[in-house]
Write a protein that holds these residues in place. Structure first.
Motif, PDB file in Angstrom:
ATOM      1  N   SER A  96       0.803  -1.206   0.000  1.00 19.22           N
ATOM      2  CA  SER A  96       0.000   0.000   0.000  1.00 19.22           C
ATOM      3  C   SER A  96       0.841   1.263   0.000  1.00 19.22           C
ATOM      4  CB  SER A  96      -0.938   0.014   1.197  1.00 19.22           C
ATOM      5  OG  SER A  96      -0.255   0.483   2.322  1.00 19.22           O
ATOM      6  N   ILE A  97       0.219   2.313  -0.494  1.00 17.27           N
ATOM      7  CA  ILE A  97       0.937   3.568  -0.659  1.00 17.27           C
ATOM      8  C   ILE A  97       1.224   4.235   0.676  1.00 17.27           C
ATOM      9  CG2 ILE A  97       0.677   5.903  -1.581  1.00 17.27           C
ATOM     10  CD1 ILE A  97      -0.903   4.348  -3.908  1.00 17.27           C
ATOM     11  N   SER A  98       0.223   4.196   1.566  1.00 27.89           N
ATOM     12  CA  SER A  98       0.446   4.830   2.870  1.00 27.89           C
ATOM     13  C   SER A  98       1.597   4.148   3.587  1.00 27.89           C
ATOM     14  CB  SER A  98      -0.793   4.741   3.745  1.00 27.89           C
ATOM     15  OG  SER A  98      -1.927   4.518   2.991  1.00 27.89           O
ATOM     16  N   TRP A  99       1.631   2.829   3.442  1.00 30.64           N
ATOM     17  CA  TRP A  99       2.688   2.082   4.104  1.00 30.64           C
ATOM     18  C   TRP A  99       4.041   2.492   3.546  1.00 30.64           C
ATOM     19  CZ3 TRP A  99       6.095  -1.386   1.784  1.00 30.64           C
ATOM     20  CH2 TRP A  99       6.922  -2.102   2.670  1.00 30.64           C
ATOM     21  N   SER A 100       4.069   2.614   2.251  1.00 30.42           N
ATOM     22  CA  SER A 100       5.320   2.941   1.600  1.00 30.42           C
ATOM     23  C   SER A 100       5.818   4.313   2.010  1.00 30.42           C
ATOM     24  CB  SER A 100       5.126   2.878   0.095  1.00 30.42           C
ATOM     25  OG  SER A 100       6.273   3.334  -0.546  1.00 30.42           O
ATOM     26  N   ILE A 101       4.871   5.240   2.192  1.00 32.49           N
ATOM     27  CA  ILE A 101       5.264   6.587   2.579  1.00 32.49           C
ATOM     28  C   ILE A 101       5.842   6.585   3.974  1.00 32.49           C
ATOM     29  CG2 ILE A 101       4.318   8.838   3.201  1.00 32.49           C
ATOM     30  CD1 ILE A 101       2.762   8.760   0.674  1.00 32.49           C
ATOM     31  N   THR A 104       9.298   5.495   3.573  1.00 35.44           N
ATOM     32  CA  THR A 104      10.162   6.556   3.063  1.00 35.44           C
ATOM     33  C   THR A 104      10.514   7.516   4.178  1.00 35.44           C
ATOM     34  OG1 THR A 104       8.696   6.499   1.164  1.00 35.44           O
ATOM     35  CG2 THR A 104      10.463   8.116   1.136  1.00 35.44           C
ATOM     36  N   SER A 108      14.219   8.069   5.405  1.00 30.55           N
ATOM     37  CA  SER A 108      14.894   9.339   5.149  1.00 30.55           C
ATOM     38  C   SER A 108      15.240  10.054   6.447  1.00 30.55           C
ATOM     39  CB  SER A 108      14.063  10.230   4.232  1.00 30.55           C
ATOM     40  OG  SER A 108      12.739  10.265   4.658  1.00 30.55           O
ATOM     41  N   ASP A 116      21.920   8.853   1.662  1.00 29.91           N
ATOM     42  CA  ASP A 116      20.826   7.909   1.761  1.00 29.91           C
ATOM     43  C   ASP A 116      20.796   6.866   0.661  1.00 29.91           C
ATOM     44  OD1 ASP A 116      17.515   9.229   0.983  1.00 29.91           O
ATOM     45  OD2 ASP A 116      19.187   8.826  -0.325  1.00 29.91           O
ATOM     46  N   GLN A 120      21.240   2.072   0.787  1.00 32.04           N
ATOM     47  CA  GLN A 120      20.196   1.208   0.272  1.00 32.04           C
ATOM     48  C   GLN A 120      20.685  -0.127  -0.245  1.00 32.04           C
ATOM     49  OE1 GLN A 120      17.791   3.593  -2.261  1.00 32.04           O
ATOM     50  NE2 GLN A 120      17.381   5.051  -0.635  1.00 32.04           N
ATOM     51  N   SER A 125      16.871   0.802  -6.851  1.00 26.61           N
ATOM     52  CA  SER A 125      15.637   1.524  -6.588  1.00 26.61           C
ATOM     53  C   SER A 125      15.450   1.607  -5.090  1.00 26.61           C
ATOM     54  CB  SER A 125      14.463   0.809  -7.232  1.00 26.61           C
ATOM     55  OG  SER A 125      14.272  -0.414  -6.575  1.00 26.61           O
ATOM     56  N   HIS A 126      14.401   2.277  -4.718  1.00 24.88           N
ATOM     57  CA  HIS A 126      14.145   2.453  -3.294  1.00 24.88           C
ATOM     58  C   HIS A 126      13.667   1.153  -2.674  1.00 24.88           C
ATOM     59  CE1 HIS A 126      12.118   4.024   0.292  1.00 24.88           C
ATOM     60  NE2 HIS A 126      13.203   4.771   0.297  1.00 24.88           N
ATOM     61  N   LEU A 129       9.920  -0.014  -2.240  1.00 25.42           N
ATOM     62  CA  LEU A 129       9.051  -0.468  -3.312  1.00 25.42           C
ATOM     63  C   LEU A 129       9.306  -1.946  -3.558  1.00 25.42           C
ATOM     64  CD1 LEU A 129       9.631   2.494  -5.768  1.00 25.42           C
ATOM     65  CD2 LEU A 129       7.829   2.235  -4.075  1.00 25.42           C
TER      66      LEU A 129
END
Lengths: 522, 615
Positions: A96-101, A104, A108, A116, A120, A125-126, A129
């Protein structure tokens, strides 16, 4: 049932906290789990509505508990946590997007900028994701977007140089180009703006045309266009003229006021409100600014300036109180911080403060002062009596708050004194501006001993309520005396079975039952 | 027996028929290459419902950030912002761009507005000197299907913008959403409505319809009736404590965008679960519309059934067992999980509600609705305030008192306001001002108790004349006229004996049988009468602005008539209780209701919207 079990007083910082939290963590608000049967019946009989009870011993809860047990007992059969995420009801936790935010944000905040990417671990990539494929195929909906109705910028609209495209990606059909050079009437202009199309407004130079534009926008109810035209009018008209015209155009006026509020053009807003003679709003709008002043001293200064603003007479008192309260809090805070740091005062040693008292509501301040400064002479700023007088706190409010604070400290003697009044003959009597059942509730929540509790249970006027409270909190004496006063031999005999064998209570019941003076009703 | 069978997949058919709405890009091809995406908090949940990270990744989104008041840490060369068209967001972007400029750093920036761009936003970009540095786009995301019968525009700010500030910027947005539905399922045959905003939306929408008349094919309308209603037509219902399960879950845990976070106290584990609450949840769909008192019984029955089904595996042979595991076990497991979550939720609700004396609270609300023991209720509210019980709860009760009584008498108003400021902070002076402006908490004009004068007059003269007199008073004080309306529409059911909540007889069950939600009653009446005929007095008390089709389209086919599909549009939000009530009505009358709302609302959300944010 105590909201805040720890012995220290806690003053939560955020009074606006959502949900059912109380401002002071003393368990004032909590109700008893065991609702009194009588109360309940009284209510549900007096009302035609069906009760649904939250009673602890009620069938439904036990039913629920039973079902819970049943379900839990099945757990070992079905327990395999690893396939949890596959179920849609778990709200697709990983992808989910909220989770991913959140990820992040935490990554960060851990990693200083610049470093940063190095953190990784080889992944280009991050890491937030995950590479897992989508579980459902929304991607099929993903197509490049056709530019349909995205409208042109206001800046374009205001410029009179014809075609001008800042954003190359906004491709327009060729046919539209000719529109910009045409002379659109105010009506057509508004229509086109509604569709997000470009129109030059600079051409409308006469006041009459400007107002036609505005009236047309109002007529088609499009707030976006109304505001756009108001911005144009604001730039091209003298204030007084604009204000005058808006005074007779309430819808447009509201749009301008809202726009000025949003963009923070306070000065123009105040001018407008003054022009409209809305003095109260002028005052409130200025008063509102205090919310963004963090520093207590500066805020105090600002509030001082607010006192002479043209509030309604009622609000003027509130604002003055606000100022006085903060002034008072600043003094108390400085003083107490010093006291606490010095470590001389026992109360601060025993119950260290959890938060500053600055910007707390009055009642919280009163609670604080009843907690830390109860015995102080009236002359000091921090004494509860002084607060009560300064802010004209009603008796009821004062007693509730003082009771909560002293009960929290288990200062039963103070509690006693709070309700004791002497008449002119010197007899003492217990009185309370709030119902004694409330007093009992508050004391009970602060774990008052039975001896203290029963004194107040005895004072509850309503017999049924009194009996219920007495039984609930095991104030045997009160139960026995009440039955005796009711001349209810049966109940008394029944109660005899509930008290301990050979106890003083049993003796008391026996002696009453054998008292021949009493004329029992049954 | 579940109430109101939802139309299968109604709202999801929107997505099916108009994938463009949902697919249409967050990251358009105009910004190719790797980019970081900044999403406004309010858009995260809606976006989560229709996309996920892997989709964003396909569009070369590298990192995701929330738009918040903090300096950004992104190292990407391209930044994309997905935001609502708000001034503060423009200032946020401007700060980033200007900071980059100051550091001599060059990046590409794109702002994607959802659902549309406003002129005022562009003005801010221009004033901040970043117009041209930033490209703009729109993501026309109007409708989010929250459930089979529920579409939300997810615009909670509409309520404050329109009803408090008088800003009409969302009106055309709503009209466009209607037009979208009209083009997918229309043409709408009969459109009714009440409220100033409803009327404006209707007019703007009609314009849109006429413009696009050409491309509408003559087809059979799938939505037979549309009913538009302003939230301020009925504040009372939104201010009451909710007691149907879904409403209670919303009041207790706050359902966000169709899902709820159940904390450790519900899950009886150390983690929280995000649970989607909709018709797909087999357990939830059966209890959502039930009065809370029926839920326990249902859950325990369900638990017993589950037990029996598991027990069946004893004494199975290998083949049967194989069948059981491959066909039934998964379903049972899921049911088991759902069941334990809802049981946990019930327990948690009961604990919380017992603590705050829910009985007494409901009793007070019912007295206010029925209009007796006003003094007693006032002192209950006073005590609520004095004890510093939740600020929004106290405020809500004051508003309920005001709206049902046409304002507080000046003495009470002053005293409650003073105590409120003392308990919760003097800055709430601003909150009171807002509440007064919006008409939720008002003071009766001193010296005249309007209702007393009115009732005296109405005894002396005919109804008609009394009506005129009331109109005169109306212009003096904005009144909710709740008592009069309640009487006319019979909102307080007369029941001999107990109201049977297990077998409800009317919509009042959503408030324990004490009150039929006004908003739903109006819809019921208008549908029944095919217009406002006979409701003139009610309309007058509701301050007018009603509309109806000039010639209602009568359905020639009686079979189709029985399958009426009604789109109920709530401008300013609707509550789960209202949805439950209308689902019940639909079941009783054989209608199908589908809902379009600017957002889901509740008393707490209404109160929150009245607060002045710290800037």
């Amino acid at each position: 049932m105590v909201l805040c079990a720890e012995p220290t007083v806690s003053l939560p910082l955020n009074p606006g906290e959502e949900g059912g939290g109380t401002l002071r963590a003393v368990g004032l608000a909590a109700g008893a789990m065991n609702r009194m049967k009588v109360d309940e019946e009284e209510y549900w009989h007096s009302s035609k509505c069906k009760a649904f009870t939250f009673d602890d011993e009620d069938d439904e809860l036990s039913q629920l508990k039973e079902s819970k047990r049943a379900v839990n007992s099945l757990r070992d059969i079905v327990d395999d946590d690893d396939d949890l995420e596959k179920f849609s009801w778990s709200g697709e936790p990983v992808g989910s997007i909220s989770w991913s935010i959140k990820e992040t944000a935490s990554s960060s905040s851990n990693a200083p900028e610049g470093r940063d990417s190095g953190l990784q671990k080889g992944s280009s990539s991050h890491p937030a994701l995950p590479k897992q494929a989508s579980s459902y195929s929304i991607s099929s909906f993903f197509k490049g977007r056709n530019k349909l109705g995205s409208f042109q910028s206001l800046s374009d609209a205001l410029s009179d140089t014809g075609v001008k495209s800042y954003a190359p990606e906004l491709r327009r059909p060729k046919a539209e180009y000719k529109d910009y050079t045409s002379d659109w009437s105010p009506k057509d202009t508004v229509r086109r703006m509604q569709r997000g199309k470009i129109c030059s407004l600079e051409r409308f130079r006469s006041l009459r045309e400007k107002l036609m534009l505005l009236d047309e926008a109002v007529a088609v109810h499009d707030g976006n266009v109304i505001t756009a035209i108001l911005i144009f009018l604001k730039r091209t008209l003298k204030r007084e003229i604009l204000f005058q015209e808006l005074e007779v155009r309430q819808v447009a006026l509201r749009h301008l006021i809202h726009f000025l509020k949003e963009t923070g053009e306070q000065k123009l807003l105040l001018d407008l409100l003054r022009f409209l003679d809305r003095t109260e709003e002028v005052a409130l709008s200025q008063y509102r600014e205090h919310l963004s002043i963090q520093d207590a001293e500066k805020r105090r200064e600002f509030l001082k300036g607010c006192i002479r603003l043209p509030f309604s007479s009622e609000d003027a008192v509130h604002v003055l109180d606000h100022y006085t309260l903060l002034e008072r809090q600043i003094i108390i805070e400085a003083n107490d911080r010093h006291l606490e740091a010095a470590g001389q005062s026992e109360i601060f040693r025993k119950y260290p403060r959890k938060a500053s008292i600055l910007n707390m509501p009055l009642v919280t301040t009163l609670f604080y002062s009843c907690f830390y400064h109860y015995t102080e002479a009236e002359g000091t700023f921090s004494s509860p009596i002084n607060l009560k007088k300064t802010f004209k706190i009603p008796d009821k409010q004062y007693v509730l708050t003082a009771l909560a604070a002293r009960a929290k400290l288990r200062a039963w003697h103070d509690v006693d004194a709070l309700f004791t009044t002497k008449n002119w003959l010197g007899y003492t009597k217990k009185r309370a501006p709030i119902g004694f059942h409330r007093v009992v509730e508050i004391l009970q929540r602060n774990s008052a001993p039975v001896q203290v509790l029963q004194e107040y249970v005895r004072l509850v006027e309503d017999v049924e309520t009194r009996l219920n409270l007495a039984m609930k909190y095991k104030c045997h004496d009160v139960v026995i005396d009440t039955y005796r006063d009711l001349k209810d031999r049966h109940q008394l005999m029944a109660y005899r079975c509930k008290v301990e064998r050979g106890s003083a209570e049993e003796d008391k019941i026996d002696s009453i039952l054998s008292n021949l003076q009493i004329r029992w009703k049954n | 027996m579940p109430l109101g069978q939802p139309v299968p997949g109604w709202a999801f058919r929107v997505r099916e028929r108009y994938p463009g709405t949902y697919g249409a890009l967050f990251v358009p091809p105009q910004l190719p290459g790797k980019k970081d995406l900044f999403i406004e908090a309010d858009l995260m949940s809606p976006l989560d419902r229709i996309a996920n990270v892997s989709i964003l990744k396909q569009h070369e989104v590298d990192k995701l950030y929330k738009v918040e008041n903090k300096p950004i840490v992104s190292t990407s060369d391209q930044l994309c912002f997905l935001v609502r068209p708000r001034i503060k967001n423009m200032k946020y972007v401007a700060d980033i761009v200007n900071a980059d400029k100051a550091m001599g750093r060059s990046r590409k920036y794109k702002i994607i507005f959802s659902p549309q761009k406003f002129y005022s936003c562009e003005l801010v970009l221009e004033e901040e000197g970043i117009y041209g540095d930033v490209t703009c786009d729109e993501w026309a995301f109007y409708l989010l299907p929250l459930d089979d019968d529920l579409l939300s525009m997810e615009l909670p700010e509409f309520f404050r913008d329109y009803f408090l500030e008088g800003d009409q910027r969302w009106i055309s947005t709503i009209a466009r959403a209607l037009q979208l539905l009209n083009s997918l399922f229309g043409p709408f045959a009969n459109t009714y409505g009440i409220g100033r905003c409803a009327k404006m939306v209707y007019e703007v929408w009609r314009e849109l319809v006429e413009e696009s008349e050409g491309d509408s094919h003559a087809r059979r309308p799938e939505i037979s009736h549309v009913f538009l209603m302003d939230r301020d037509v009925d504040y009372v219902t939104a201010l009451c404590s909710q007691v149907v399960y879904e409403g209670l879950v919303d009041d207790t845990f706050r359902i966000k965008c169709g899902s709820v976070d159940f904390g450790p106290d519900v899950t009886s584990s150390d983690r929280s679960f995000k649970v989607l609450l909709n018709a797909q949840d087999k357990v939830f769909s059966e209890i959502r519309n039930e009065h809370f008192s029926n839920v326990f019984g249902f859950l325990s029955q369900k638990a017993r059934n589950l037990q029996t089904q598991y027990d069946r595996r004893r004494g199975m042979d290998i083949k049967q067992m194989k069948n059981f595991v491959s066909q039934e076990l998964k379903g049972l497991k899921q049911e088991h999980r759902l069941l334990s979550l809802h049981i946990g939720a019930c327990e948690s609700i009961m604990k919380k509600k017992t603590k705050q004396d829910f009985q007494e609270l409901l009793k007070t609300e019912h007295s206010l609705l029925e209009g007796f023991d006003i003094r007693e209720s006032t002192s209950y509210i006073e005590e609520h305030i004095d004890r510093q019980v939740s600020p929004s709860e106290s405020l809500r009760l004051m508003c309920l008192l005001s709206v049902t009584e046409n304002g507080l008498i000046p003495k009470d108003y002053r005293s409650l306001k003073t105590q409120y400021l003392q308990s919760y902070g003097p800055e709430h002076l601003l909150t009171f001002h807002n509440l007064k402006r919006i008409g939720l908490l008002t003071e009766q004009a001193p010296g005249e108790t309007l209702t007393a004068v009115e009732s005296k007059v109405s005894k002396l003269v005919t109804d008609r004349a009394a009506g005129k007199l009331t109109d005169a008073f109306n212009s003096l004080a904005r009144k909710s006229n709740f008592r009069g309306i309640s009487k006319k529409l019979g909102l307080i059911p007369r029941v001999d004996g107990e109201y049977n909540l297990k077998v409800p007889r009317d919509m009042a069950y959503v408030f324990s049988g004490a009150y039929i939600p006004l908003s739903c009653k109006i819809i019921e009446q208008v549908l029944e009468r095919k217009g406002w005929l006979g409701l003139e007095e009610v309309v007058r008390l509701l301050n007018g602005n009603e509309f109806a089709p000039t010639e209602p389209v009568m359905e020639e086919n009686p079979a189709w008539e029985a399958q009426r599909v009604i789109l109920a549009v709530f401008l300013g939000g609707c509550t789960f209780s209202e949805i439950s009530a209308l689902r019940f009505l639909g079941k009783e009358k054989g209608y199908k209701f589908i809902f379009l709302t600017t957002a889901i609302t509740s008393s707490a959300r209404l109160m929150d919207a009245m607060l002045e944010a710290k800037v």
